[in-house]
Design an enzyme around this catalytic site. Structure first.
Site, short mmCIF file in Angstrom:
data_model
loop_
_atom_site.label_atom_id
_atom_site.label_comp_id
_atom_site.label_asym_id
_atom_site.label_seq_id
_atom_site.Cartn_x
_atom_site.Cartn_y
_atom_site.Cartn_z
N ASP A 317 0.86 -1.18 0.00
CA ASP A 317 0.00 0.00 0.00
C ASP A 317 0.90 1.24 0.00
OD1 ASP A 317 -1.89 2.01 0.41
OD2 ASP A 317 -3.10 0.78 1.76
N ARG A 319 -0.27 4.44 -0.34
CA ARG A 319 -1.04 5.66 -0.10
C ARG A 319 -0.48 6.47 1.06
NH1 ARG A 319 -6.91 2.97 0.11
NH2 ARG A 319 -5.65 1.47 1.28
#
Length: 386
Positions: A317, A319
């Site tokens: 991930d 983000r």
């Protein structure tokens, strides 16, 4: 108007805006066009070329620009797949591969970056780590590839001493960028966000909705917020951080649950009397739409969503939560009830100075196409799902 490498000023010498983010974005754009850029740290520099877009003649080009052999730079995750590990840190520098029958050196380097043919060419290699470890410019070069939404792999020239990196690059028609500016880009870009405009956008089931647009002063990444109703700024506001998903939000893909999460959040906020939905430009957990499609292709080969992202060379991930926090602060919200099943969103938002008073569950039934995906999110990413 006088312009320095760092700032633009008016005639009175007042700073108008910092050129740091602009330079990073220009460098990322150069990589996307297949052009090399110079990354430097203090008085050391390397020329960076995207491995994904590499052309054969640029291998010799990098040899001519620096005294020494180029090396291939890979993230730890991608290098691990190829059975070669960094000497230290998270960046592996790998010696140029030997040319195989029917291949060009550029093609082999592209295969080192792109896992699409991994299963068809399981004996690709062997590869050998370079005798010297990575420097800050190498880590920054791979970060720049990510910012360009390319695969995080690069061909680097040999590193060299240079007292004036911007001048050296300009004399050779190259753009130069400081490693520290690349590495701090995410924070700088989020901090520079400003509200640009807002307009009423009645939605089906939530007619009292206002859409708010945000953009950094320097014209960087744009994000949007949906204000459902008129939330009270004094109480914790029901909030959803939603990363854009072209396939799920717009096309109704059954491969993920993003469309259901988006529409479900809007309905829930309407039922609860209001809320804020932050729509962030972080497609595919921050790796971009094309790389997300590459991950889907790997999933079709049998890898789960975590393995697919890591096999591409990314973290599971990528983000960040700085933009979400900045948008909330601009709109006057500093406490939220966060609509999520992902504990990392709670931690990430609080780390950026927004208080999460409550995590509100947000789950939907699986289907035949996303059941394994949701189970993987629960088992490997810690999502709080049934």
């Amino acid at each position: 108007m006088a312009i320095s490498p760092k700032t633009a000023t008016d005639r009175g010498g007042k700073t108008l805006f910092d050129h740091t983010i602009v330079t990073v974005e220009r460098a990322a754009s150069e990589l996307r066009r297949g052009r090399p850029v110079l990354a430097w740290d203090q008085q050391r520099a390397v020329v960076v070329q995207s491995a994904e877009l590499l052309q054969e003649d640029w291998i010799d080009g990098l040899r001519s620009l620096a005294d020494g052999e180029p090396v291939v730079g890979l993230t730890y995750n991608r290098a691990n797949i190829l059975h070669v590990l960094p000497r230290s840190g998270d960046v592996a520098l790998v010696l140029l591969p030997e040319i195989m029958a029917g291949d060009s050196q550029a093609r082999v380097i592209q295969s080192m970056a792109d896992p699409d043919d991994d299963l068809m060419r399981p004996l690709l290699g062997p590869f050998h780590v370079a005798p010297t470890g990575a420097e800050p410019m190498h880590e920054a070069g791979l970060k720049l590839c990510k910012l360009a939404r390319l695969l995080p792999a690069a061909l680097f020239s040999a590193s060299f001493d240079v007292p004036d990196a911007p001048g050296w690059a300009a004399a050779r028609g190259l753009l130069s960028v400081a490693a520290k500016d690349i590495m701090s880009y995410d924070q700088s870009d989020a901090a520079a966000l400003r509200q640009i405009t807002a307009a009423k956008v009645p939605l089906a089931g939530a007619e009292q909705t206002t859409m708010v647009a945000f953009r950094p002063d320097d014209g960087g990444t744009e994000h949007f917020a949906l204000l459902i109703g008129d939330p009270n700024r004094h109480d914790p506001v029901l909030t959803r951080i939603h990363s854009e998903c072209f396939t799920g939000d717009l096309l109704g893909s059954l491969k993920c649950d993003c469309g259901e999460q988006l529409n479900g959040a809007i309905r829930h906020m309407q039922d609860q009397g209001g809320g804020v939905l932050l729509y962030l430009a972080q497609e595919g957990r921050g790796i971009g739409l094309i790389n997300k499609l590459r991950a889907y292709q790997l999933q079709d080969q049998g890898f789960d969503t975590v393995d697919a992202n890591e096999r591409l060379g990314f973290q599971s991930d990528e983000r960040i939560f700085g933009p979400a926090a900045q948008m909330l602060k601009i709109m006057g919200f500093d406490k939220v009830r966060l609509l999520t099943n992902n504990p990392l969103k709670v931690e990430g938002l609080e780390a950026c100075g927004v208080t999460v008073t409550e995590r509100v569950k947000h789950a939907f039934p699986s289907n035949a196409h996303n059941d394994h995906y949701l189970k993987t999110k629960k088992k490997r990413s810690g999502h709080l799902l049934p």
